[in-house]
Design an enzyme around this catalytic site. Structure first.
Site, mmCIF file in Angstrom:
data_model
loop_
_atom_site.group_PDB
_atom_site.id
_atom_site.type_symbol
_atom_site.label_atom_id
_atom_site.label_comp_id
_atom_site.label_asym_id
_atom_site.label_seq_id
_atom_site.Cartn_x
_atom_site.Cartn_y
_atom_site.Cartn_z
ATOM 1 N N CYS A 1 0.889 -1.245 0.039
ATOM 2 C CA CYS A 1 -0.193 0.091 -0.001
ATOM 3 C C CYS A 1 1.042 1.132 0.051
ATOM 4 O O CYS A 1 1.313 1.729 1.140
ATOM 5 C CB CYS A 1 -0.916 0.005 1.293
ATOM 6 S SG CYS A 1 -2.011 1.572 1.434
ATOM 7 N N CYS B 1 -0.365 4.116 2.155
ATOM 8 C CA CYS B 1 -0.286 3.775 3.658
ATOM 9 C C CYS B 1 1.239 4.178 4.118
ATOM 10 O O CYS B 1 1.343 4.666 4.957
ATOM 11 C CB CYS B 1 -0.521 2.526 4.229
ATOM 12 S SG CYS B 1 -2.006 1.736 3.221
ATOM 13 N N ASP B 2 2.101 3.834 3.132
ATOM 14 C CA ASP B 2 3.577 3.822 3.659
ATOM 15 C C ASP B 2 4.402 4.563 2.555
ATOM 16 O O ASP B 2 5.623 4.836 3.126
ATOM 17 C CB ASP B 2 4.045 2.144 3.538
ATOM 18 C CG ASP B 2 3.399 1.336 4.298
ATOM 19 O OD1 ASP B 2 2.639 1.681 5.235
ATOM 20 O OD2 ASP B 2 3.126 0.187 3.875
#
Ligand code: NAP
Length: 309
Positions: A131, A134-135
């Protein structure tokens, strides 16, 4: 006993919750381990109707939950460990607790597909991620070469997003053309910070001994030549696997594990309905999942009404 239990709290599950709650069925929504579903990992959702400027995926899901709760849905954090869906009532085990219900709406979505490499598993969250939104902003990826693997919309979206952080983004794909939609593919391929690497497969993520990603070993699938590409992050975006393992052998599914509905959203098991990514490998959009959630709610409501006739 519950009238309606909904497994999953993504677009399909929460839309089913809005509809069944408004029908006064007081649905119990079991969120699974990722409340809000996969959309919560997206940054801006630009194609959900009604939001001309786009909406943050997390916020969209929070709003859907609020809307369902307003009409009486009970949203509980819980993972279903076991399901017996062939009898009456339908029985679930949720975090050790037994739950019985007259109808079940399976809206359990899909999870990220993995490459299946041992080194990938060992370096997950140490540079291997599924992701970018997200990261991607983590310090270890800043101004570093990054690798995205995949050739669909997700891979193009992730690669484009990562150009904000990485020094260069390599898009590694096993064929020599992208599967992504034209607009996403063009956006990615015209970005000067994205370098496609065609006909190639990731054979190993390095370096397990060091405990962080330092590069990937690639194999050219045309001539078999192997090379090492230095990077600090590997973003795997190779599609999804439906979360339907619990129901294997109990309801009809295709070979990939997508639930095959019999009529509308009714599955092969009585009183069990399905909606969203766990049964749809064609459209897989937030809005189609929501639409199917609505359909499953209406089917469940009609089924319950038929029982009392
Ligand atoms: P996808 O369309 O199924 O694409 C998966 C990609 O991964 C394909 O290019 C496939 O290669 C490759 N792949 C699969 N298994 C692999 C393996 N073991 N090793 C290496 N490569 C592998 O999945 P997706 O990109 O996640 O998209 C899923 C759905 O969501 C689509 O309907 C898409 O339109 C939608 N989506 C939409 C948006 C948007 O509109 N903003 C964003 C993301 C996703 P091959 O091409 O060779 O099969």
């Amino acid at each position: 006993m519950e009238k309606v239990v909904i497994i999953g709290s993504g677009c399909a599950g929460l839309t089913a919750a809005v509809y069944t709650a408004r029908a006064n069925l007081k649905p119990l929504v079991l969120t699974g381990t990722m409340p809000g579903g996969l959309l919560t990992t997206t940054s801006i959702v630009e194609n959900y109707p009604g939001f001309p400027d786009g909406i943050d995926g997390f916020e969209l899901m929070q709003r859907m939950q609020k809307q369902a709760e307003r009409f009486g849905a009970r949203v509980e954090f819980g993972a279903v460990e076991a399901a017996e869906v062939l009898g009456v009532p339908i029985k679930l085990t949720v975090d050790g607790k037994s739950v019985e219900t007259q109808t079940l709406i399976i809206a359990s979505g899909a999870g990220h597909r993995h490459l299946g490499l041992e080194s990938e598993t060992k370096l997950e969250n140490k540079g291997v991620t599924y992701c970018a939104t997200c990261d991607g902003a983590l310090p270890m990826f800043r101004d570093q070469p990054l690798v995205v693997v995949g050739g669909g919309d997700s891979a193009c979206e992730e690669a484009t997003y990562l150009t904000r952080f990485g020094s260069i983004v390599y898009l590694v794909h096993r064929r020599d053309e992208l599967r992504a939609s034209k607009i996403m593919a063009e956006r990615a391929l015209s970005n000067p910070k994205i370098k496609p690497i065609w006909d190639s497969a990731v054979m190993e993520v390095m370096d397990v001994d060091v405990g962080e990603v330092t590069g990937v070993r690639l194999k050219n699938l045309r001539d078999g030549e192997e090379t090492v590409l230095n990077c600090t992050g590997l973003f795997v975006a190779i599609g999804h696997v439906p979360n339907t393992q619990l129901f294997q052998g109990q309801i009809d599914m295709d070979d990939a594990g997508y639930v095959l509905p019999k009529k509308g959203t009714q599955t092969s098991a009585e009183g069990v309905f399905v909606a969203g990514d766990c049964s749809d490998h064609v459209y897989r959009q937030a809005v189609t999942a929501a639409g199917l959630g609505c359909a499953a709610a209406i089917d469940a409501e009609r089924y319950l009404a038929s029982l009392s006739q």
